[in-house]
Write a protein that holds these residues in place. Structure first.
Motif, short mmCIF file in Angstrom:
data_model
loop_
_atom_site.label_atom_id
_atom_site.label_comp_id
_atom_site.label_asym_id
_atom_site.label_seq_id
_atom_site.Cartn_x
_atom_site.Cartn_y
_atom_site.Cartn_z
N GLY A 8 -27.97 49.38 87.31
CA GLY A 8 -27.58 48.53 88.58
C GLY A 8 -26.97 47.25 88.51
N SER A 10 -24.36 44.36 91.08
CA SER A 10 -23.46 43.72 92.23
C SER A 10 -22.15 44.06 91.99
CB SER A 10 -23.88 42.51 92.64
OG SER A 10 -25.17 42.00 92.75
N ARG A 37 -32.23 57.10 96.91
CA ARG A 37 -32.22 55.51 97.23
C ARG A 37 -33.03 55.05 98.65
NH1 ARG A 37 -25.68 55.38 98.82
NH2 ARG A 37 -25.96 56.42 100.70
N THR A 89 -25.65 50.05 99.19
CA THR A 89 -26.64 48.90 98.85
C THR A 89 -27.99 49.45 99.17
OG1 THR A 89 -25.07 47.01 99.27
CG2 THR A 89 -27.54 46.78 99.23
N MET A 91 -31.88 50.34 96.73
CA MET A 91 -32.72 50.48 95.39
C MET A 91 -32.56 51.86 95.17
SD MET A 91 -34.46 48.90 92.83
CE MET A 91 -35.35 47.50 93.59
N THR A 116 -33.68 50.70 90.39
CA THR A 116 -32.55 49.68 89.96
C THR A 116 -31.78 49.41 91.12
OG1 THR A 116 -30.82 49.24 88.08
CG2 THR A 116 -30.79 51.56 89.19
N GLN A 117 -31.65 48.17 91.37
CA GLN A 117 -30.83 47.70 92.49
C GLN A 117 -29.22 47.96 92.64
OE1 GLN A 117 -32.22 46.46 95.34
NE2 GLN A 117 -30.29 46.21 96.18
N THR A 119 -25.96 46.66 94.85
CA THR A 119 -25.86 45.86 95.79
C THR A 119 -24.07 45.86 95.96
OG1 THR A 119 -27.58 44.31 95.69
CG2 THR A 119 -25.63 43.36 96.98
#
Length: 122
Positions: A8, A10, A37, A89, A91, A116-117, A119
């Motif tokens: 994950g 940004s 998600r 966006t 998790m 896992t994030q 964004t």
């Protein structure tokens, strides 16, 4: 069963990410694996699944942009995400459930990774 996600991060809108999930400890040979998600303030959404026979499904919101796959030994699950949008966006969780076919409902998955994030900024 142990599931450990990674990958994950940004990215800007239109970018790409590839998530991985290391899976181990299966007690049976037939199982479904999936990516689910959850965005802040929203319910869980099944993004993509791969059944024991290798057949895949995708949420309408990600069709044509995301690809689920796994290695030959089924030890690692992947989610290739392209053309990412801010609404992606969330998790992202790797999940699994024993059986020939994938569960009908998200709540039926018994095994979950820590998430896992992802964004995506506009």
């Amino acid at each position: 069963v142990r599931l450990l996600e990674s990958g994950g991060g940004s990215v800007d809108s239109g970018g790409s990410l590839k998530l991985s999930c290391a899976a181990s400890g299966f007690a049976h040979s037939k199982y479904c694996m999936a990516w689910i998600r959850q965005a802040p303030g929203k319910g869980r959404e099944e993004v993509a699944t791969v059944a024991d026979d290798g057949s895949t499904t995708y949420a309408d919101s990600v069709k044509g942009r995301f690809t689920i796959s796994q290695d030959n030994a089924r030890n690692t699950l992947y989610l290739q995400m392209s053309d990412l949008k801010p609404e992606d966006t969330a998790m992202y969780y790797c999940t699994t459930e024993y059986g020939t076919w994938c569960p009908k409902w998200v709540d039926e998955y018994d095994y979950w990774g820590q998430g896992t994030q992802v964004t995506v900024s506009s």
